[in-house]
Design an enzyme around this catalytic site. Structure first.
Site, mmCIF file in Angstrom:
data_model
loop_
_atom_site.group_PDB
_atom_site.id
_atom_site.type_symbol
_atom_site.label_atom_id
_atom_site.label_comp_id
_atom_site.label_asym_id
_atom_site.label_seq_id
_atom_site.Cartn_x
_atom_site.Cartn_y
_atom_site.Cartn_z
ATOM 1 N N GLY A 143 0.206 3.696 0.899
ATOM 2 C CA GLY A 143 -0.987 3.038 1.436
ATOM 3 C C GLY A 143 -2.054 4.020 1.871
ATOM 4 O O GLY A 143 -2.096 5.176 1.417
ATOM 5 N N CYS A 144 -2.903 3.566 2.775
ATOM 6 C CA CYS A 144 -4.127 4.300 3.109
ATOM 7 C C CYS A 144 -3.874 5.663 3.743
ATOM 8 O O CYS A 144 -4.743 6.530 3.717
ATOM 9 C CB CYS A 144 -4.978 3.467 4.044
ATOM 10 S SG CYS A 144 -5.540 1.922 3.317
ATOM 11 N N HIS A 145 -2.709 5.866 4.367
ATOM 12 C CA HIS A 145 -2.492 7.160 5.009
ATOM 13 C C HIS A 145 -1.897 8.198 4.058
ATOM 14 O O HIS A 145 -1.703 9.359 4.420
ATOM 15 C CB HIS A 145 -1.608 7.008 6.254
ATOM 16 C CG HIS A 145 -0.217 6.515 5.969
ATOM 17 N ND1 HIS A 145 0.778 7.343 5.503
ATOM 18 C CD2 HIS A 145 0.329 5.283 6.065
ATOM 19 C CE1 HIS A 145 1.884 6.627 5.351
ATOM 20 N NE2 HIS A 145 1.636 5.373 5.678
ATOM 21 N N GLY A 146 -1.612 7.789 2.804
ATOM 22 C CA GLY A 146 -0.860 8.642 1.878
ATOM 23 C C GLY A 146 -1.524 9.969 1.532
ATOM 24 O O GLY A 146 -0.844 10.919 1.165
ATOM 25 N N MET A 342 -4.668 6.240 8.525
ATOM 26 C CA MET A 342 -3.809 5.201 9.099
ATOM 27 C C MET A 342 -3.400 4.236 7.992
ATOM 28 O O MET A 342 -4.183 3.996 7.065
ATOM 29 C CB MET A 342 -4.573 4.391 10.157
ATOM 30 C CG MET A 342 -5.306 5.171 11.192
ATOM 31 S SD MET A 342 -6.898 5.828 10.591
ATOM 32 C CE MET A 342 -7.920 4.380 10.573
#
Lengths: 355, 231
Positions: A143-146, A342
């Site tokens: 997801g977005c924190h990757g 995050m």
């Protein structure tokens, strides 16, 4: 990992390139293109603090609506656009740094908007002629924190081996993960995400070029009691992303924990950070972080402007904001910058840089 | 009396939930700045005080000469404005220069009946600092112009009428007046104070639509204490 105790090669963020595949859409036009008659759903788009996004969508049909794509069409779109856009940013960042593909020792590709096997790294090795013994990771589904999770093994590798270079490629074709219907949940998701791709090169600053930040350390924070708050649900044919309405505030409530833990390792305080590069997750989460850390609107100006111009670009979003910071030409030697992403888990990732 | 911080130009006494900060010597502007920076470090990192009272501000009736000085001092005033404690300036005599800036950066001002506020910088051809931003919020642009353009002493009774001064004391009632004022502020909830102050400060600049999002984020923080870390 512990900040100051780390030894080995100093590793720098040497350069970044970004691109937005697809076509530019104005946020105000999208509710009618998606066929959203419901005023409440349309208002979610209008109140998102997003003005425009790049999306890879089929042309509108005679009724003025974007036709629904099948899961196979979405999969093909992700594959085609990922390889093309990823190739674009790899070419650009290598050119900017005057590096050849064979100078890259470690390749990490990050995506959560489609599944490929073999992964994107294999396609890029084939297309660019990276070394056959290149170290690589395909990081799928974080997801977005990757993006920051993908950065860590590269930085660890570069610290260990002199003159090693690593390449991070974040490829998110968010329009491949769309389910268009009339639910509030999908309206929130469809109002937020945009297509974007970013690449970054890490390694030693051999030419001692000014204003290349050194990577000092990372800190992670996962709160698994919120594991269901951000997730893909498989509806039988497509993945539909779900975002809990309170998760932005939960993130805000815990964000000081990894930030303070990371800064403490370097005897720093929040007031010592000159530049904040935060994932453009959405207006609510940015409000929440701003008040939680007591930082100003000016501190998150690049994050806000990336959200405004492109929407939430998932894993590569923080690199777009970083690029704007560099283009602003205000950073000074010695300045500290904190990168923060995050995403699902619920997870908060932080990285400290020093220019 | 439980704690003590002694610097060249000021000292801090911690008494129950209140930090009493007294300026006590006139030094160079540089030394005053260094001490206030150290004081801010202490207040942010170590102090658990819920109220901070600044006294003897007249030792800070100093004037700045360069943009770098203004920039560095403004950082201190901005930090003061971000504290979780309620801040109170006690004014005696003429309050001008840096002491006027510090007083306006505090949440409240308590002043002696013979005191006055004055800003002579514009008359001397330069700007008095970010007081030009803060003063207008307190009293409106019209009266702010009067104070800054005319450069005349602004009497404490007039300042009280327009809300620039929150309480007036006679010379012999200073301590009891301050104690009474502090009592009216108790109990102090630090997170709510910090967030309320910020939202009030931003209310002049932000739209309602923008502020409602800020309010919800801030309110969530007030009502939901963060969970403890496992590690």
């Amino acid at each position: 990992m512990s900040g100051k105790t780390q030894t080995g090669q100093e590793t720098y963020l040497l350069g970044v390139a970004t691109t937005n595949p697809g076509d530019k859409y104005w946020q105000r036009d999208l509710p009618s293109l998606f066929g959203l008659q419901n005023k409440k759903n349309a208002s979610i788009f209008i109140n998102s603090n997003i003005e425009s996004r790049y999306l890879s969508l089929p042309a509108a049909d005679d009724s003025g609506r974007i036709p629904e794509e099948t899961s196979l069409e979405l999969w093909h779109k992700h594959r085609k656009q990922s390889i093309h856009a990823g190739g674009t940013v790899i070419t650009e960042v290598l050119k900017e740094l005057n590096l050849k593909p064979t100078d890259i020792d470690y390749l990490v590709c990050v995506t959560s908007t489609g599944f490929l096997c073999p992964g994107l790294t294999a396609y890029f090795v084939k297309e660019f002629g990276f070394k056959s013994n290149i170290h690589r990771i395909d990081l799928v589904g974080m997801g977005c924190h990757g993006g920051l999770n993908g950065m860590q093994p590269i930085v660890n590798y570069c610290r260990q081996f002199n003159k090693g270079h690593g390449l991070l490629v974040c490829v998110e074709i968010c329009s491949s993960a769309y389910v268009i219907d009339t639910t509030i949940s999908n309206a929130v998701v469809n109002s937020l995400f945009g297509d974007g791709c970013a690449a970054a090169v890490f390694g030693p600053n051999l030419s001692a070029i000014a204003c290349k930040p050194q990577i000092l350390g990372f800190e992670s924070h996962i709160a698994t009691e919120e594991i269901s708050a951000m997730r893909f649900d498989f509806d039988g044919s497509k993945n539909s992303f779900y975002l809990d309405r309170n998760i932005p505030y939960v993130i805000g409530n815990q964000v000081d924990q990894p930030v303070n833990a990371l800064l403490k390792r370097f005897d720093l305080k929040i007031r010592d950070v000159s530049h904040w590069i935060i994932h453009s997750g959405g207006k609510k989460v940015l409000d929440s972080i701003k008040y939680a850390l007591n930082i100003s609107a000016h501190d998150i100006r690049h994050t806000v402007s990336v959200l405004r111009d492109f929407g939430n670009l998932s894993s590569g979003s923080f690199l777009f904001s970083y690029q704007r910071l560099i283009q602003e030409n205000l950073v000074r030697e010695g300045d500290y910058a904190l990168l923060m992403t995050m995403g699902p888990g619920m997870s908060i990732e932080c990285c400290l840089l020093q220019f | 009396m439980s704690d003590f911080l002694e610097l060249q130009t000021l000292h801090l006494i911690e008494k129950e939930e209140t930090n009493w900060i007294e300026f006590n010597k006139v030094f160079s502007e540089e030394q005053s700045l260094r001490d206030l920076q150290k004081l801010m470090d202490y207040l942010e990192d170590y102090s658990s005080a819920k109220l901070i009272v600044f006294r003897n501000l007249d030792y800070l009736n100093q004037f700045l000469n360069s943009t770098d000085e203004f920039r560095n001092w403004e950082k201190v005033f901005d930090r003061l404005n971000r504290l979780r404690a309620v801040t109170i300036a006690v004014i005696r005599g003429v309050c001008m220069g840096l002491s006027f800036q510090l007083a306006i950066s505090c949440d409240f001002r308590v002043a002696s009946s013979s005191s006055s506020l004055q800003s002579i910088e514009v008359k001397n051809g330069y700007l008095p600092g970010m007081i030009i931003f803060r003063l207008a919020k307190f009293i409106g642009i019209g009266i702010a112009k009067r104070i800054l353009f005319m450069g005349l002493p602004y009497k404490v009774e007039d300042a009280f009428q327009i809300g620039l001064i929150d309480m007036i004391f006679s010379e012999i009632e200073e301590q009891s007046t301050i104690d009474k004022f502090i009592k009216s502020l108790l109990p102090v909830q630090p997170i709510a104070i910090q967030l309320t102050r910020r939202l009030l400060d931003e209310s002049f600049a932000n739209s309602y639509d923008e502020t409602i999002g800020h309010f919800i984020a801030a309110q969530y923080k007030c009502l939901n204490p963060p969970p403890k870390q496992n590690n």
